[in-house]
Design a protein around this motif. Structure first.
Motif, short mmCIF file in Angstrom:
data_model
loop_
_atom_site.label_atom_id
_atom_site.label_comp_id
_atom_site.label_asym_id
_atom_site.label_seq_id
_atom_site.Cartn_x
_atom_site.Cartn_y
_atom_site.Cartn_z
N GLU A 1 -1.30 15.99 -11.08
CA GLU A 1 -0.09 16.81 -11.06
C GLU A 1 -0.36 18.15 -10.38
O GLU A 1 0.46 18.64 -9.58
CB GLU A 1 0.40 17.04 -12.50
CG GLU A 1 1.00 15.80 -13.16
CD GLU A 1 2.29 15.37 -12.49
OE1 GLU A 1 2.98 16.23 -11.91
OE2 GLU A 1 2.61 14.16 -12.54
N GLN A 2 -1.51 18.76 -10.67
CA GLN A 2 -1.87 20.01 -10.02
C GLN A 2 -2.03 19.82 -8.51
O GLN A 2 -1.60 20.67 -7.72
CB GLN A 2 -3.15 20.57 -10.62
CG GLN A 2 -3.00 21.03 -12.06
CD GLN A 2 -4.31 21.51 -12.66
OE1 GLN A 2 -5.36 21.48 -11.99
NE2 GLN A 2 -4.28 21.97 -13.91
N MET A 3 -2.64 18.70 -8.11
CA MET A 3 -2.78 18.41 -6.68
C MET A 3 -1.42 18.26 -6.02
O MET A 3 -1.20 18.77 -4.91
CB MET A 3 -3.63 17.14 -6.49
CG MET A 3 -5.08 17.30 -6.87
SD MET A 3 -6.01 15.75 -6.76
CE MET A 3 -5.85 15.41 -5.00
N HIS A 4 -0.50 17.55 -6.70
CA HIS A 4 0.85 17.39 -6.14
C HIS A 4 1.55 18.74 -6.01
O HIS A 4 2.19 19.01 -4.98
CB HIS A 4 1.66 16.46 -7.04
CG HIS A 4 1.26 15.02 -6.91
ND1 HIS A 4 1.71 14.04 -7.76
CD2 HIS A 4 0.44 14.39 -6.02
CE1 HIS A 4 1.19 12.88 -7.42
NE2 HIS A 4 0.42 13.07 -6.37
N GLN A 5 1.42 19.58 -7.04
CA GLN A 5 2.03 20.91 -6.96
C GLN A 5 1.42 21.73 -5.82
O GLN A 5 2.14 22.41 -5.08
CB GLN A 5 1.85 21.64 -8.29
CG GLN A 5 2.62 21.01 -9.45
CD GLN A 5 2.37 21.73 -10.76
OE1 GLN A 5 1.60 22.70 -10.81
NE2 GLN A 5 2.99 21.25 -11.83
N HIS A 6 0.09 21.64 -5.69
CA HIS A 6 -0.58 22.38 -4.61
C HIS A 6 -0.12 21.87 -3.25
O HIS A 6 0.12 22.67 -2.33
CB HIS A 6 -2.09 22.24 -4.77
CG HIS A 6 -2.87 23.01 -3.75
ND1 HIS A 6 -2.84 24.39 -3.69
CD2 HIS A 6 -3.70 22.60 -2.75
CE1 HIS A 6 -3.62 24.80 -2.69
NE2 HIS A 6 -4.15 23.74 -2.12
N LEU A 7 0.00 20.55 -3.12
CA LEU A 7 0.47 19.99 -1.85
C LEU A 7 1.91 20.41 -1.56
O LEU A 7 2.25 20.70 -0.40
CB LEU A 7 0.36 18.46 -1.89
CG LEU A 7 -1.06 17.88 -1.87
CD1 LEU A 7 -1.02 16.36 -2.03
CD2 LEU A 7 -1.78 18.24 -0.58
N ASP A 8 2.75 20.44 -2.60
CA ASP A 8 4.13 20.90 -2.40
C ASP A 8 4.15 22.35 -1.95
O ASP A 8 4.93 22.72 -1.05
CB ASP A 8 4.92 20.73 -3.70
CG ASP A 8 5.16 19.27 -4.05
OD1 ASP A 8 5.09 18.42 -3.12
OD2 ASP A 8 5.39 18.96 -5.24
N GLU A 9 3.31 23.19 -2.57
CA GLU A 9 3.25 24.58 -2.15
C GLU A 9 2.76 24.71 -0.71
O GLU A 9 3.31 25.50 0.07
CB GLU A 9 2.32 25.36 -3.09
CG GLU A 9 2.87 25.50 -4.51
CD GLU A 9 1.89 26.19 -5.43
OE1 GLU A 9 0.77 26.51 -4.96
OE2 GLU A 9 2.23 26.41 -6.61
N LEU A 10 1.74 23.93 -0.35
CA LEU A 10 1.26 23.96 1.03
C LEU A 10 2.35 23.51 2.01
O LEU A 10 2.51 24.09 3.08
CB LEU A 10 0.03 23.06 1.17
CG LEU A 10 -1.27 23.58 0.55
CD1 LEU A 10 -2.37 22.53 0.72
CD2 LEU A 10 -1.69 24.88 1.18
N ARG A 11 3.10 22.45 1.60
CA ARG A 11 4.16 21.96 2.48
C ARG A 11 5.23 23.03 2.67
O ARG A 11 5.72 23.25 3.79
CB ARG A 11 4.76 20.69 1.89
CG ARG A 11 5.83 20.04 2.77
CD ARG A 11 6.34 18.76 2.12
NE ARG A 11 6.97 19.04 0.83
CZ ARG A 11 8.23 19.44 0.72
NH1 ARG A 11 8.98 19.62 1.78
NH2 ARG A 11 8.73 19.67 -0.49
#
Length: 203
Positions: free
Chosen positions: A124-134
Motif C-alpha cells: 500500500e505504501q508503494m502504491h501511494q508512493h507511486l501515485d505521488e510520483l505520478r
C-alpha cells in the motif's frame, strides 16, 4: 542366545521443578533404568521362563515353590508397573509434544499473518508512493508544456513582429523606389520637352 553388546540403560525423561517432581526425576535417572535394563535383558527373560520347569517337577518342595512363585509374582508386578509407567510417561510426553506443536503452529501462523499484514502495508505504501510520483511527474510535465507553449507563443509573436517590420520596410523601400522612378521620369520628360522647345525656337 547371549547379547553381543550390553543393553543401553534407558533414561527416563526429566520433569519440571518441584520436590516430588525432583524426586521422580532422580529415580527416573539413577534408579529405575537399572531394573528396566534387568527386566528387558534377554537372558533374564529366558531364565524367568526357565523357572516354570522346576515348578512342574518340584511341586512337593513347598518352600522352593513359594520362593519361585514370590519371585515370579514380583517380576510380574514390576513388569506391569514398568510398562504402565512408561506408557503413562509416553502419553504425557505425547500430550506435551502435541501442545508444543500446536503452540509452534499458532506462533508460525501468527508470524505468517503478521508478515502478510506487513507485506500488505508495504505494498500500500508503494502504491501511494507511486501515485505521488505520478502526480509529481504529471504536474512537472504540465508545467513544462505550459512553459514551452508560452515560449512558442512569444517566439511566434516575435517572428510576427519581425516579419511585419520587414514587410513594412520593404514596402517603404518599394514606394521610395517608385517615387524616385517617377521623379526621374518627370525629369526626363522635362528635358525632352525642353529639347523640343529649343528645336522649335531655332526654326
Amino acid at each position: 542366545m547371549s547379547d553381543a553388546t550390553p543393553t543401553p540403560i534407558p533414561v527416563m525423561p526429566v520433569q519440571e521443578d518441584g520436590p516430588f517432581k525432583r524426586l521422580n526425576a532422580f529415580l527416573d535417572k539413577y534408579v529405575l533404568p537399572y531394573p528396566v535394563r534387568y527386566l528387558t535383558n534377554r537372558l533374564t527373560i529366558l531364565a524367568t521362563l526357565g523357572l516354570l520347569i522346576p515348578l512342574i517337577f518340584f511341586t512337593k518342595e513347598q518352600a522352593f515353590v513359594n520362593t519361585l512363585n514370590s519371585y515370579l509374582n514380583v517380576m510380574s508386578v514390576v513388569v506391569s508397573s514398568t510398562v504402565l509407567l512408561y506408557s503413562t510417561i509416553s502419553e504425557a510426553r505425547d500430550r506435551i509434544a502435541s501442545a508444543r506443536r500446536e503452540q509452534i503452529a499458532a506462533l508460525h501462523q501468527a508470524k505468517v499473518d503478521e508478515r502478510a499484514q506487513e507485506d500488505h502495508e508495504r505494498i500500500e505504501q508503494m502504491h501511494q508512493h507511486l501515485d505521488e510520483l505520478r502526480r509529481e511527474v504529471m504536474d512537472h510535465v504540465s508545467t513544462s508544456l505550459n512553459e514551452i507553449q508560452k515560449i512558442l507563443m512569444e517566439r511566434l509573436d516575435t517572428m510576427h513582429s519581425t516579419d511585419q517590420a520587414q514587410l513594412t520596410a520593404m514596402h517603404e523601400a518599394v514606394m521610395d523606389a517608385n517615387q524616385r522612378h517617377h521623379e526621374q521620369i518627370a525629369a526626363l520628360s522635362a528635358m525632352v520637352e525642353s529639347l523640343k522647345d529649343d528645336g522649335s525656337n531655332e526654326e
